[in-house]
Write an enzyme that holds these catalytic residues in place. Structure first.
Site, PDB file in Angstrom:
ATOM      1  N   HIS A  44       0.812  -1.207   0.000  1.00 27.52           N
ATOM      2  CA  HIS A  44       0.000   0.000   0.000  1.00 27.52           C
ATOM      3  C   HIS A  44       0.856   1.273   0.000  1.00 27.52           C
ATOM      4  O   HIS A  44       0.577   2.232  -0.707  1.00 27.52           O
ATOM      5  CB  HIS A  44      -0.901  -0.034   1.229  1.00 27.52           C
ATOM      6  CG  HIS A  44      -1.999   0.964   1.205  1.00 27.52           C
ATOM      7  ND1 HIS A  44      -3.147   0.772   0.480  1.00 27.52           N
ATOM      8  CD2 HIS A  44      -2.116   2.175   1.804  1.00 27.52           C
ATOM      9  CE1 HIS A  44      -3.930   1.827   0.636  1.00 27.52           C
ATOM     10  NE2 HIS A  44      -3.336   2.692   1.430  1.00 27.52           N
ATOM     11  N   TYR A  47       4.209   0.652  -3.056  1.00 21.71           N
ATOM     12  CA  TYR A  47       3.925   0.334  -4.461  1.00 21.71           C
ATOM     13  C   TYR A  47       4.966  -0.634  -5.019  1.00 21.71           C
ATOM     14  O   TYR A  47       5.393  -0.523  -6.158  1.00 21.71           O
ATOM     15  CB  TYR A  47       3.886   1.619  -5.307  1.00 21.71           C
ATOM     16  CG  TYR A  47       2.704   2.501  -5.009  1.00 21.71           C
ATOM     17  CD1 TYR A  47       1.537   2.395  -5.757  1.00 21.71           C
ATOM     18  CD2 TYR A  47       2.748   3.432  -3.968  1.00 21.71           C
ATOM     19  CE1 TYR A  47       0.438   3.198  -5.473  1.00 21.71           C
ATOM     20  CE2 TYR A  47       1.654   4.232  -3.682  1.00 21.71           C
ATOM     21  CZ  TYR A  47       0.506   4.113  -4.436  1.00 21.71           C
ATOM     22  OH  TYR A  47      -0.570   4.901  -4.156  1.00 21.71           O
ATOM     23  N   HIS A  90     -10.834   2.492  -1.043  1.00 18.33           N
ATOM     24  CA  HIS A  90     -11.022   2.066   0.339  1.00 18.33           C
ATOM     25  C   HIS A  90     -11.823   0.770   0.350  1.00 18.33           C
ATOM     26  O   HIS A  90     -12.842   0.650   1.020  1.00 18.33           O
ATOM     27  CB  HIS A  90     -11.698   3.167   1.167  1.00 18.33           C
ATOM     28  CG  HIS A  90     -10.926   3.503   2.403  1.00 18.33           C
ATOM     29  ND1 HIS A  90     -11.491   3.984   3.541  1.00 18.33           N
ATOM     30  CD2 HIS A  90      -9.603   3.413   2.668  1.00 18.33           C
ATOM     31  CE1 HIS A  90     -10.554   4.178   4.452  1.00 18.33           C
ATOM     32  NE2 HIS A  90      -9.404   3.841   3.946  1.00 18.33           N
TER      33      HIS A  90
END
Ligand SMILES: Nc1ncnc2c1ncn2[C@@H]1O[C@H](COP(=O)(O)OP(=O)(O)O)[C@@H](O)[C@H]1O
Ligand SMILES: [Mg+2]
Lengths: 722, 216, 80, 80
Positions: A44, A47, A90
């Protein structure tokens, strides 16, 4: 399990990564360092599976003032106006707690925008749900929509567009992507996150730190399994009221030039903000963790560093300006506490009750994070052989009814009615139109926002689907007279450790990238969400996109429905590509398609279309999309004005690409389109608008009937959500 | 000479600038009034309490804002007969402060509703809607979760008999008593409505029917 | 310090739409629920000289702020 | 028929956004309130064979529907 194995599992680090850490440090990691590496080396934050590919993205144009690397990208609109925008996912939190997950998604993306000094002026959301009857789906849809509305409405930023898709691949892994757009007027400064100035203070503002979302970043970097329920206690709670105060206070201190640098505390909270600010500024930071305002006094330094409590920001401030800065925050009812200072560095040093507990170079953790070249295969589209589209079969009207009644073809009004689409008093086109439009405050020009990515195109062909994620929304902007300027994206994919996923990822990115290059519309911000996988089942690859476009004026904005009687209706068709698309999927058929896209001249087409869209030659317009031409005409005929159509085109095959326009001035329109001399473009007159009824061969149906079918489908799909 | 209009701002107010711009458009001069400060009522010709989510709508919409120091001054202004106009959350605040009869409850459908609707004028107001004619229809958006107007049956009859109903919904979207979308106090100087006239000033907003609520 | 609970419920003459919706859902799920009302519960930690003083404070707070007596009633209790 | 009250409060470790805003307002008004939590109170009229049975029903209802156990806890009491 050995002690080391337990630790690696707890901190979600791979043993090769552990070896790399040992090498970087020249020793074993100790204490808090474990938590720091765990957070910043998570997929997260780092990357690590996507970076090598993201580097290839087309990300510059003369208008781009800020691309990847900051909280959001910035585009220059000229006349002293600029916008910042970004999209973020999300997904995992929303599946666990839909209301809070979606709400905090909106809160997070807003912070990324106002952190830069831009005032948020528009929100959009891209949602993918499973089948309506899937387990928990009603609850998830309800919670997500309420959450997005609950947050956006309260902070007072209008939601002006969005998309809602349904497919079984999302049954156990829904997608919730939120986009925000912020505005800079002539006098608004751009603020960055680079810490500087030895001796400057590190100031913490906003909500106190609690247990929210500890280990959230590394959780978002894992697949779902049956243990997800057990990971629950880390739900983050969003407070849009607090965020509203934070927006006002932060924009005020930035405008008054009271801050040197500013960064929101997003994923991995204080860890990522502190280390990234220091690393970017090539300075050190000394921070006293015991001075961090806490909601729960039992938090340990590790909890404090990893907490993802919402509505918090980290500021760098000149000591001479601390007092006026604190006064601004106090006026808005917020605390601003000094928790550290900027040092020569190079190390970030964390203290706990005067004791030095961590002393580490931020470069070690941030820039030396692993980068993987995950295995993938070269993608070859199976749809490049020329084919003629199939003929219509069966009852057209019946098929149209089935489409309108399905979750795919019905109205989304239930969703967007719960969003405040007009707060700010600048909305010219709300969610009922594909392109949301707000008026730019200083120049009075129009800004268009539209989302892209049609999951059924991605399932058909990830490379073409990626291209479509750019081209389709770009056409939607253009035909309304908006010049497509730039793109943000949210790349939702499955497990990158699987070759299949990476192959899709690389193919999709390649498609998007070529399209962006052709249109000279760079990708300037975005987010990657991997591990959208539950019990080894991946979602449909879903690179959602958000495009912004600029229109020189508000006048002559075409409608998306027919409004006047007796206008001539035309189609503008680009090339020969088509797909059987969503209808075939609904019928459990593998869709046929021809996807050898003609790129030559397409950029000119988009430019000409943009000009046409600002002229008075187009009264209403729509890009033909899912379910083909008949469905598009149906959508244009819902509000009482219908059409009489004569065309031999297949009613339900999806042309790639085709546009429907109606005009009061057919000769001028024909002349204009001919003057473009585009040989790949075909202009065809297909009929005329008429009152109350849509007529095309065996289809003859009242607008009102169509409207009823279109509006009722939601209730039929979701009994308890009427 | 242009009117001076005080526009109240609470933490969480989010239609403050929208109202400010509408007041400015009408030719009057808007000034923001901060919730923590009391003000001198004589410095103004009228007041607007804008919409939004004051205090996040926590507890009950408008409940916490109704207790702000600025509201003490507003109460004085109300007693002295100054024109006061509340929109959306402003309506809720004025009810909670006891400056208007009734209360606003959660919409009958229990969800937030954003929609273009039609309202019908029942009575004009001396400053905010002087030119509105009885039964005149206006189109403008609503955007609220707590818009269901409630008064006891007796009180409803009283405000109807006393011409205190300002406007009604043509199609009741939220379950309001007597279809009431806007109401006045007994003295008719304090007025408020749930729909947003400030979001219907220019044609490009989808309607310009809101103009009459600001311009005299 | 005293811990005081304030229970705030909608008045009988006010239609409690939330209670009605929850009640209907419960019934549809087969629960034997004849009626359902949804209200609020507020817990206050109050500094005061005596339990009576804290209660008096809580009553004042409830009347002033927590409860809108046009539509709600409240009830105060000391909590352990 | 039994009358059962269910008190639903935000979990201790979870941020209580309402309580924070209400508490702030109370403090600014000069009340000696050290902490404030805002939750819900639901009153159920339950058909049941015995108080214990009604309570059991209420517990099931609370777990299944009234309370989001991720962020809330609940407590059941019989009401007169
Ligand atoms: N999640 C959402 N949020 C806001 N608006 C949405 C959302 N989902 C769909 N919409 C809006 O609903 C309208 C109809 O949706 P759809 O039929 O999928 O799109 P289109 O009109 O592009 O074919 C669109 O104008 C879109 O902006
Ligand atoms: Mg950020």
């Amino acid at each position: 399990m050995t002690e080391l194995q337990t630790k690696l599992k707890l901190y979600r680090l791979h043993k090769d990564e552990y070896a790399q850490i040992q090498k970087l440090l020249g020793r074993d990691p100790k204490g808090l360092e474990w938590a720091l590496f765990s957070a910043l080396w998570s997929e997260h934050c780092s990357y690590k599976s996507s970076k090598v590919h993201l580097k290839q993205l087309f990300s510059q144009s003369p208008r781009v003032l800020q691309s990847f690397g900051e909280n959001a990208g910035i585009v220059d609109l000229g006349q002293g106006e600029k916008i910042a925008f970004k999209m973020e996912s999300h997904n995992h939190p929303s599946f666990i707690e839909p209301y809070q997950g979606a709400a905090t998604g909106v809160g997070g993306i807003l912070r990324d925008i106002f952190t830069m000094g831009a005032r948020p002026i528009a929100l959009a959301n891209y949602l993918c749900f499973g089948e309506p009857k899937a387990n928990r789906m009603e609850t998830l849809v309800d919670g997500v929509v309420r959450g997005i509305g609950g947050y956006g409405n309260c902070v007072g930023v209008p939601t002006i567009t969005g998309q809602t898709h349904f497919h079984s691949s999302y049954n156990e892994n829904i997608l919730v992507n939120a986009m925000a757009v912020g505005y800079f007027g002539k006098a608004d400064p751009i603020c960055l996150s680079k810490a500087k100035g030895v001796g400057n203070l590190v100031v913490y503002v906003g909500a106190k730190t609690g247990r929210d979302g500890i280990h959230g970043a590394s959780m978002a970097s894992e697949s779902f399994d049956d243990n997800s329920a057990a990971k629950r206690p880390t739900v983050q709670i969003g407070d849009p009221f607090f965020e509203k105060l934070l927006i006002e206070a932060c924009l005020e201190v930035m405008k008054k030039d009271l801050v040197v640098a500013i960064q929101d505390m997003g994923a991995a909270g204080l860890t990522s903000s502190t280390f990234e600010m220091a690393e970017k500024g090539e300075v050190g930071i000394d921070m006293n963790l015991d001075q961090v305002p806490l909601r729960d006094s039992t938090l340990t330094p590790e909890d404090i560093m990893l907490s993802e409590s919402q509505e918090r920001m980290l500021l760098i401030c000149d000591p001479a300006k601390l007092k006026p800065l604190q006064e601004v925050f106090e006026r808005w009812g917020l605390d601003a506490s000094v928790i550290g200072k900027v040092t020569q560095g190079p190390n970030v040093r964390l203290f706990w009750n005067m004791e030095l507990i961590t002393d580490i170079n931020p470069t070690t953790i941030v820039s030396h994070a692993p980068q993987y070249q995950r295995p993938f295969e070269k993608y070859n589209s199976p749809y490049l052989k020329p084919q003629t589209p199939p003929q219509d079969t069966g009852s057209t009207l019946q098929t149209l009814e089935t489409i309108l009644k399905s979750e795919h073809g019905g109205s989304r009004e239930w969703v967007y009615r719960q969003y405040d689409q007009r707060v700010g008093a600048a909305t010219a086109r709300d969610c009922s139109d594909p392109v949301g439009v707000v008026r730019l405050p200083e120049s009075g020009r129009a800004l268009g926002v539209v989302l892209g990515c049609r999951p059924h195109m991605m399932r058909l062909d990830p490379q073409f689907g990626g291209r479509d994620s750019i081209l389709h929304p770009a056409l939607q902007l253009a035909v309304m007279g908006f010049e497509p300027l730039a793109v943000t994206d949210c790349l939702n994919f499955g497990n990158p450790e699987k070759t299949e996923t990476m192959t899709q990822f690389v193919a999709a990115l390649d498609g998007m990238n070529s399209a962006c290059r052709e249109l000279q519309a760079p990708i300037i911000s975005g987010n990657v969400s991997f591990y959208n996988e539950t019990k080894s089942k991946n979602i449909s690859p879903t690179p959602s996109t958000g495009l912004v476009g600029l229109r020189s004026k508000m006048e002559n904005l075409p409608t998306t429905a027919f409004t006047a009687e007796g206008e001539d209706i035309y189609t503008l068709t680009w090339g020969e590509c088509w797909a059987e698309g969503l209808l075939a999927e609904m019928n459990d058929k593998t869709p046929k398609a021809f996807l050898n896209f003609e790129t030559q001249g397409f950029d000119q087409f988009v430019k000409e279309l943009t000009k046409l869209g600002t002229s008075d030659l187009v009264s209403s317009a729509r890009v033909v999309s899912k379910f083909g031409l008949l469905y598009a005409l149906t959508r244009m005929s819902l509000s009482g004005m219908g059409a009489r159509i004569e065309s031999a085109q297949n009613r339900f095959v999806e042309p790639l690409y085709q546009i429907v326009v109606s005009t009061k001035n057919a000769p001028a329109l024909e002349k204009e389109v001919q003057s473009w001399s585009l040989k790949t473009l075909k202009l065809q007159k297909i009929g005329q608008t008429q009152k109350n009824e849509l007529v095309w061969a065996d289809v003859k149906v009242k607008s009102e009937v169509l409207n009823q079918l279109y509006k009722k489908s939601w209730e039929a799909q979701f009994e308890n959500l009427a | 000479m242009s009117d001076k209009i005080g526009v109240l701002r609470f933490p969480g107010t989010n239609c403050d600038w929208d109202i400010y711009k509408a007041v400015e458009w009408s030719g009057a001069k808007p000034t923001f009034l901060w919730h923590q400060d009391t003000f001198n009522v004589e410095d103004y010709d009228g007041f607007v309490v804008p919409g939004g989510f004051s205090y996040g709508d926590y507890l009950r919409s408008g409940a916490l804002a109704a207790h702000a120091p600025a509201m003490n001054s507003l109460r004085t202004a109300a007693e002295k007969g100054y024109p006061i106009f509340g929109v959306c959350n402003g309506f809720q605040i004025l009810c909670e402060a006891g400056l208007l009869p009734g209360a606003l409850l959660r919409n009958a459908g229990l969800r937030f509703i954003d929609q273009m609707i039609e309202i019908e004028t029942q009575n004009s107001h001396k400053r905010f809607g002087l030119k509105l004619k009885k039964n005149q229809k206006s189109r403008m958006p609503i955007a609220h979760a707590d818009g269901r107007y409630f008064v006891t049956d007796d009180e409803l009859k009283k405000i109807q008999d006393n011409d205190q109903v300002y406007c009604t919904y043509v199609a009741n979207p939220n379950g309001s008593a007597g279809n009431i979308a806007g109401v006045m106090n007994a003295q008719k100087n304090v007025v408020a409505m749930m729909p947003h006239p400030e979001r219907a000033i220019y044609e490009w907003m989808g309607s310009s029917d809101g103009q009459l609520y600001f311009r005299n | 310090m005293y811990k005081i609970g304030v229970r705030i419920m909608p008045r009988a003459e006010v239609l409690d739409t939330q209670g009605r919706a929850v009640g209907m859902t419960l019934k549809s799920k087969g629960f034997q629920v004849m009626d359902c009302k949804v209200g609020k519960f507020v817990i206050l930690q109050i500094e005061g000289e005596s339990p009576a003083h804290a209660r008096a404070q809580a009553t004042k707070i409830s009347e002033d702020l927590l409860c809108n007596t046009l539509i709600e009633t409240f009830q105060i209790e000391e909590l352990p």
